[in-house]
Write a protein that holds these residues in place. Structure first.
Motif, short mmCIF file in Angstrom:
data_model
loop_
_atom_site.label_atom_id
_atom_site.label_comp_id
_atom_site.label_asym_id
_atom_site.label_seq_id
_atom_site.Cartn_x
_atom_site.Cartn_y
_atom_site.Cartn_z
N GLY A 49 0.77 -1.23 0.00
CA GLY A 49 0.00 0.00 0.00
C GLY A 49 0.80 1.28 0.00
O GLY A 49 0.24 2.37 -0.13
N GLY A 50 2.11 1.19 0.15
CA GLY A 50 2.93 2.39 0.11
C GLY A 50 2.83 3.24 1.37
O GLY A 50 2.16 2.90 2.35
N GLY A 51 3.49 4.38 1.32
CA GLY A 51 3.42 5.35 2.42
C GLY A 51 3.96 4.82 3.74
O GLY A 51 4.76 3.88 3.80
N ALA A 52 3.48 5.44 4.82
CA ALA A 52 3.96 5.09 6.16
C ALA A 52 3.61 3.65 6.52
O ALA A 52 4.37 2.99 7.23
N LEU A 53 2.47 3.16 6.05
CA LEU A 53 2.08 1.77 6.31
C LEU A 53 3.17 0.83 5.81
O LEU A 53 3.62 -0.08 6.52
N GLU A 54 3.59 1.03 4.59
CA GLU A 54 4.61 0.16 4.00
C GLU A 54 5.95 0.30 4.72
O GLU A 54 6.65 -0.71 4.93
N MET A 55 6.29 1.51 5.10
CA MET A 55 7.55 1.72 5.82
C MET A 55 7.53 1.00 7.17
O MET A 55 8.55 0.47 7.62
N GLU A 56 6.37 0.97 7.83
CA GLU A 56 6.24 0.22 9.08
C GLU A 56 6.51 -1.26 8.84
O GLU A 56 7.21 -1.92 9.61
N GLY A 57 5.94 -1.79 7.75
CA GLY A 57 6.16 -3.19 7.43
C GLY A 57 7.61 -3.50 7.12
O GLY A 57 8.15 -4.53 7.56
N ILE A 58 8.26 -2.62 6.36
CA ILE A 58 9.67 -2.82 6.02
C ILE A 58 10.55 -2.76 7.26
O ILE A 58 11.45 -3.59 7.45
N ALA A 59 10.29 -1.80 8.13
CA ALA A 59 11.08 -1.67 9.35
C ALA A 59 10.95 -2.91 10.23
O ALA A 59 11.93 -3.41 10.78
N GLU A 60 9.71 -3.41 10.36
CA GLU A 60 9.50 -4.61 11.18
C GLU A 60 10.16 -5.82 10.54
O GLU A 60 10.75 -6.66 11.24
N ALA A 61 10.09 -5.94 9.23
CA ALA A 61 10.72 -7.07 8.54
C ALA A 61 12.23 -7.05 8.75
O ALA A 61 12.84 -8.10 9.01
N ARG A 62 12.84 -5.89 8.67
CA ARG A 62 14.29 -5.82 8.84
C ARG A 62 14.70 -6.02 10.29
O ARG A 62 15.79 -6.55 10.57
N ARG A 63 13.83 -5.66 11.23
CA ARG A 63 14.10 -5.98 12.62
C ARG A 63 14.11 -7.50 12.80
O ARG A 63 14.96 -8.05 13.50
N MET A 64 13.15 -8.18 12.15
CA MET A 64 13.09 -9.64 12.22
C MET A 64 14.32 -10.29 11.59
O MET A 64 14.85 -11.28 12.10
N LEU A 65 14.76 -9.74 10.46
CA LEU A 65 15.95 -10.28 9.82
C LEU A 65 17.16 -10.19 10.74
O LEU A 65 17.98 -11.11 10.82
N ALA A 66 17.26 -9.07 11.45
CA ALA A 66 18.39 -8.88 12.35
C ALA A 66 18.30 -9.76 13.59
O ALA A 66 19.31 -10.25 14.11
N SER A 67 17.07 -9.98 14.09
CA SER A 67 16.89 -10.74 15.33
C SER A 67 16.76 -12.24 15.12
O SER A 67 16.91 -13.02 16.06
#
Length: 299
Positions: A49-67
């Motif tokens: 969906g783009g925008g802040a919603l998508e950025m929230e999803g990307i940030a959470e995904a990369r947190r998961m990748l790191a953890s």
């Protein structure tokens, strides 16, 4: 690249990745349930969906990748807190890429595609070629039919095609509720195909390329068979008359939109869910609960 193709590529390359999927969409949202994107440490493919919603999803995904976490969920209200005014609410499911996940996604995709409406395009000339390209990414099963092998060979890769010496005979074999787009190189053949399609009372759409003169000629043809009233079910010219542009690519774009609208209206009448419901405006009365998270490691 879409999320599924990116998921295959990431697994082939052994690159860790997270698939982010819209699990639930309530009220007015930028994407429907099932929309997805794949996130790696360096890029993202697809969209939720783009925008802040998508950025929230990307940030959470990369947190998961790191953890190293395998799964997570975000509950995101689309309101002032994240700078989006849609007014709805989205649940995002996040899962680490794996062969099992890929198999599940592919099975779901195959099941969904089996339920897509069918569009038969008669004619693989310039307009048929443009239609094949325009319809390829849409939630439709498109089949192009022509008697000329060389024209069929020119169709885009992946386009379903059939060589038929008697194209009008293909109409009877089409699934119920199909759409028929008639754009051959021969007016007499167009008439035969359109006549056969109109005889099928279950056709969702019957359209023919042409002009007002061609429409009148076909009306007389139907009238000679005692079928004058059927002309009202024929879309001619295809793509409407608001834009008078004869370029094949423009016609194809207009017809693609026309088909989607027609199928969506039909599905709405049948109370089906193959297309996302139309959201005419933001749901201003929806409450905006706080964003919450749940992670596999803590749930």
């Amino acid at each position: 690249m879409n999320a599924l193709a990116a998921l295959r590529a990431a697994l082939d390359a052994g690159e860790p990745a997270i698939l982010v999927t819209v699990a639930e969409a309530r009220g007015s949202t930028p994407r429907e349930a099932g929309a997805s994107m794949l996130v790696t440490a360096r890029c993202a493919a697809g969209t939720v969906g783009g925008g802040a919603l998508e950025m929230e999803g990307i940030a959470e995904a990369r947190r998961m990748l790191a953890s190293g976490e395998a799964a997570s969920r975000l509950d995101i209200p689309l309101g002032p807190a994240i700078g989006q005014c849609c007014g709805g609410r989205v649940l995002l499911d996040l899962a680490r890429a794996s062969p099992t996940l890929l198999a599940t996604i592919e099975a779901g995709k195959a099941e969904a595609e089996a339920a897509y409406p069918t569009v038969l395009v008669f004619g693989a000339g310039h307009t048929g070629q443009a239609l094949a390209r325009a319809l390829a990414p849409l939630p439709l099963r498109t089949l192009v039919i022509d008697g000329r092998a060389d024209r069929l060979a020119d169709l885009p890769e992946g386009t379903a095609r059939r060589r038929a010496a008697i194209p009008e005979a293909e109409v009877a074999a089409a699934p119920p509720g199909s759409a028929f787009v008639v754009a051959t190189h021969d007016h007499a053949l167009d008439f035969l195909i359109a006549s056969a399609a109109l005889a099928r009372r279950d056709a969702t759409y019957v359209g023919m390329i042409g002009s007002a003169t061609k429409r009148e000629s076909f009306r007389r043809h139907l009238a000679s068979e005692g079928r004058a009233g059927e002309i009202e079910r024929l879309v001619l010219p295809i793509g409407g008359s608001a834009i008078r542009d004869k370029r094949p690519e423009v016609i194809a774009a207009l017809v693609a939109a026309e088909l989607l609208v027609t199928f969506a209206r039909k599905l709405e009448e049948n109370r089906c869910t193959g297309f996302a419901p139309v959201q005419s405006q933001c749901n201003k009365s929806m409450q905006h609960p706080r964003r919450t998270e749940s992670h596999a490691a803590t749930s």
